[in-house]
Design an enzyme around this catalytic site. Structure first.
Site, PDB file in Angstrom:
ATOM      1  N   ASP A 267      -8.223  -2.431  -0.669  1.00  0.00           N
ATOM      2  CA  ASP A 267      -6.575  -2.447   0.922  1.00  0.00           C
ATOM      3  C   ASP A 267      -7.255  -2.999   1.615  1.00  0.00           C
ATOM      4  OD1 ASP A 267      -4.573  -2.069   1.378  1.00  0.00           O
ATOM      5  OD2 ASP A 267      -4.247   0.233   0.579  1.00  0.00           O
TER       6      ASP A 267
HETATM    7  C1  BGC Z   1      -1.437  -1.273   0.982  1.00  0.00           C
HETATM    8  C2  BGC Z   1      -1.540  -1.546  -0.495  1.00  0.00           C
HETATM    9  C3  BGC Z   1      -1.022  -3.033   0.704  1.00  0.00           C
HETATM   10  C4  BGC Z   1      -1.582  -4.191   1.074  1.00  0.00           C
HETATM   11  C5  BGC Z   1      -1.428  -5.090   0.796  1.00  0.00           C
HETATM   12  C6  BGC Z   1      -2.086  -1.848   2.354  1.00  0.00           C
HETATM   13  O1  BGC Z   1      -1.779  -1.464   3.728  1.00  0.00           O
HETATM   14  O2  BGC Z   1      -1.756  -0.134   1.397  1.00  0.00           O
HETATM   15  O3  BGC Z   1      -0.659  -1.038  -0.823  1.00  0.00           O
HETATM   16  O4  BGC Z   1      -0.761  -3.433  -0.948  1.00  0.00           O
HETATM   17  O5  BGC Z   1      -1.717  -3.518   2.672  1.00  0.00           O
HETATM   18  O6  BGC Z   1      -0.030  -5.936   2.423  1.00  0.00           O
END
Ligand code: BGC
Length: 727
Positions: A267
């Site tokens: 993530d």
């Molecule tokens: C979130 C994810 C997301 C990623 C990319 C993160 O902060 O937890 O769910 O896919 O950002 O945008």
């Protein structure tokens, strides 16, 4: 390209190039002047020089056919080996045509509609040049304080699994290479991100391995079984180790046991977060932990780019570790056909026609109507089109109806409740805001009360603005803000029929709303077609059919409260009410206000003649469970018939009810249908104390009904040859 060629390519790659393939950044790091970039996390760890990241193998958050073509072209022109970029983004419940938030999609109990929503999202996004969506989020959720419950389909492992499959099918289809209207799906957040302590985002998760396997893993397993190409790690710890540096979680469980062979991406910033978590000393250590644990792509921190090369050169890790990850990444690019056509679906002309097309809007409208849940109705709904209506509340004219994760949807395309209702009513409704979402002025209240006085019926459009849920949107108070409760109280004093429509991203504590209203429609964030869908329901052009997939607590002190709980050793309903020593609260019931599976209709359904084909299930056998459901009201309607099972004596404690099947049926007035479910050994299996997944001989209760609370019961025993009781 065949796989041998991919290996040849890897042979030619330098260590820097390999590390770059294993890094993902937003497009501005790769291409100056890129547009349409969406930032969904902090930039704190990106203090490296831009040049280090210019070769990154994938990009997140950028879209637009023209934009992505430009970025890809410039990248390939300076690329030594001509390996194309992968474009990924968060298309969570629609791209331009925004569907209801996933929690609402869950409430449709309609896998076909959910699949179609994903297929439409893929079609629009692929035309805009995207290759991968960071969806579905399949995290099971039990705590409405956590803002991201709106991104989940709910509290049940079985239903989450069914819907995870539907979403993956909808995004990916059968052939990513030849069907350029599809996207690769990235399942997230592995694992157990939905269970942060206290409902606070990014907080510690700790649970038994059995609990993880029994409740939290099934939806990931379903998504992977359906062929999801990527998995994203979670921010949280699992058994004390952050998921992104957790070797057991990624190598042993995900890769070996669950057989996942696709791309594993972190993530946003999660590799570097090993440092504040306290399991890595610095960026080098964080990179070492993540790569050893099997993470292929680092998102939005520079640990891999800075340190993988020297870690190999200094023999701390073997180059094979990098090759393994790079091969998976190149395989994905190859599956998408990017080596042959790096621009894939990006098509400016198609973009013009496909976005928000009539068919897409129609599907969004129908799905939104299916996703709203009628929580209460004392006969005031449906409204008549000839009625004199006052529409009051901060959501009366708002277009903030797409939720916090619809980052490409535009408010200008959203149909407001006012527009939707005006299209139906003979005379325009009087419209007043009454208050802002979190504040109220006396003159706003006065104007609202005046408008309400003139009306036959008042519709209050209330809720949370979209920033009140979603990522980093945790709340300890899950009531509507005081300003709105004050508005309800003032309008209530007039004694007019009062209909409340709610727009929010989590189950709320509805004190001050439910008792005061004659009808309550939970609309969640319905998306682009919100106003149309809500008006369709309010005026009875569509009969409500949504059912909750997450319990609504009486109050936040009950949280977590979910239907598939344990009985405890002192179950309240089996202990003399005079006896103090029962498992209970002194000031609230044990169960929720509105349970899992609950939702009303404008008609009534009567359940009768529950029958089991046998009282004994043999080894490898099945039991057919049938029930008659009759539409006993005056209008046609859809009912979701739910089937639950309880294992009365397990080796470990079994929940009081577990959903094992459901069927959504359409019934004309007076019509009766027989619904038949099959219970087999699979429905009885669970993870035992040694983590084996089997079922026990013994007694079971099967219950069927319109929701998890209100069911009829039958009983059978499972009696495999030579076994009695759990062993
Ligand atoms: C979130 C994810 C997301 C990623 C990319 C993160 O902060 O937890 O769910 O896919 O950002 O945008």
């Amino acid at each position: 390209m065949n796989e041998t060629k991919l290996h040849d390519l890897i042979e030619k790659m330098t260590l820097e190039e390999k590390a770059a393939q294993m890094s993902q950044v937003v497009s501005s790091f790769i291409h100056k002047g890129s547009s349409d970039e969406k930032i969904t996390g902090p930039f704190a760890g990106m203090e490296v020089a831009n040049e280090d990241m210019t070769g990154s193998g994938s990009v997140l958050g950028a879209t637009g056919a023209d934009n992505l073509r430009t970025i890809q072209k410039a990248y390939l022109e300076r690329s030594r080996l001509g390996i194309p970029l992968l474009f990924m983004a968060d298309v969570i419940h629609g791209y331009k045509t925004v569907f209801p938030v996933p929690l609402a999609l869950g409430c449709t109990w309609d896998p076909k509609a959910v699949e179609e929503s994903a297929a439409i999202a893929a079609k629009e996004s692929a035309a805009a040049g995207l290759h991968v969506t960071f969806s579905p989020m399949v995290d099971l959720v039990r705590d409405p304080r956590w803002g991201r419950v709106m991104e989940s389909t709910g509290e049940d492992p079985y239903l989450n699994g069914v819907l995870a499959r539907a979403l993956v099918r909808g995004y990916q289809g059968d052939d990513l290479k030849n069907d350029q209207s599809k996207l690769a799906a990235c399942v997230k957040h592995f694992a157990a991100y939905g269970a942060p302590e206290g409902g606070r985002d990014y907080n510690t998760v700790d649970m038994s391995r059995r609990q993880l396997m029994e409740y939290y893993l099934p939806a990931y397993e379903a998504a992977l079984d359906e062929g999801a190409e990527l998995v994203m790690t979670a921010f949280n710890t699992v058994e004390g180790i952050p998921a992104t540096s957790n070797k057991w979680l990624m190598r042993d469980l995900l890769r070996k046991e669950m057989g996942f062979d696709g791309v594993l991406i972190s993530d946003w910033g999660a590799v570097q977060e090993a440092i504040p978590h306290g399991v890595a000393a610095d960026n080098r250590d964080a990179a070492l932990k993540a790569v050893t644990a099997g993470l292929d792509i680092e998102m939005m921190t520079p640990c891999y780019v800075q340190h993988l090369k020297t870690l190999v050169e200094e023999n701390v890790i073997s180059e094979a570790l990098l090759d393994e990850a790079v091969l998976r990444i190149l395989k994905l690019k190859n599956k998408l056909g990017l080596f042959e056509n790096p621009y894939r679906g990006a098509d400016t002309e198609l973009e013009e026609t496909v976005m928000l097309s009539e068919t897409h809007r129609k599907a969004a409208r129908e799905t939104a109507a299916k996703s709203c849940v009628l929580l209460k109705n004392e006969g005031v709904l449906p409204l008549r089109k000839s009625q004199n209506v006052a529409l009051i509340g901060p959501f009366a004219e708002s277009t903030d109806l797409m939720g916090p994760w619809s980052i490409f949807g535009e408010e200008k395309d959203v149909v407001s409740v006012r527009t939707g209702m005006t299209e139906k009513l003979d005379t325009e409704p009087a419209v007043e805001k009454g208050c802002d979402i979190e504040a109220v002025l006396p003159e706003q209240l006065e104007a609202a009360v005046e408008a309400a006085k003139q009306a036959e019926v008042v519709v209050l459009a209330l809720g949370e603005h979209s920033e009140m849920s979603g990522e980093a949107g945790s709340r300890t108070n899950i009531k509507l803000p005081d300003a709105q409760l004050q508005l309800v109280a003032e309008v209530k004093k007039l004694g007019k029929p009062l209909v409340t429509v709610l727009f929010n991203g989590r189950p709320l504590d509805l004190h001050g709303v439910v008792d005061e209203s004659n009808a309550v429609l939970e609309a969640w964030y319905p998306g682009t077609e919100a106003g149309h869908a809500v008006a369709d329901l309010l005026f009875g052009d569509t009969n409500p059919s949504g059912k909750l997939t997450m319990s609504f607590p009486h109050n936040v002190g009950q949280v977590p409260v979910y239907y598939n709980s344990f009985n405890t050793g002192r179950p309240k309903d089996q202990i003399d009410p005079e006896d103090r020593f029962a498992s209970k609260y002194l000031d609230a019931p044990n169960g929720p206000l509105f349970p899992f599976g609950f939702g009303l209709s404008y008609t009534t359904f009567t359940y009768s003649s529950l029958a089991l084909s046998s009282e004994v299930m043999e080894e490898n056998g099945t039991i057919r469970v049938s029930v008659n459901v009759q539409n006993t009201g005056a209008v046609a309607g859809e009912e979701t018939v739910q089937m639950y099972v309880r294992d009365l004596v397990g080796e470990v404690v079994r929940p009081v009810k577990e959903l094992k099947g459901f069927s959504k049926i359409h019934l004309e007035p007076g019509e009766t249908k027989q619904v038949v479910f099959e219970v087999d050994e699979e429905s009885l299996k669970y993870h035992h104390s040694d983590l084996t997944y089997t079922c026990d001989a013994g007694e079971f209760i099967v219950s069927v009904g319109p929701d998890s609370r209100n069911t009829e019961e039958g009983r059978f025993s499972y009696s495999p040859a030579g076994r009695s009781g759990q062993e």
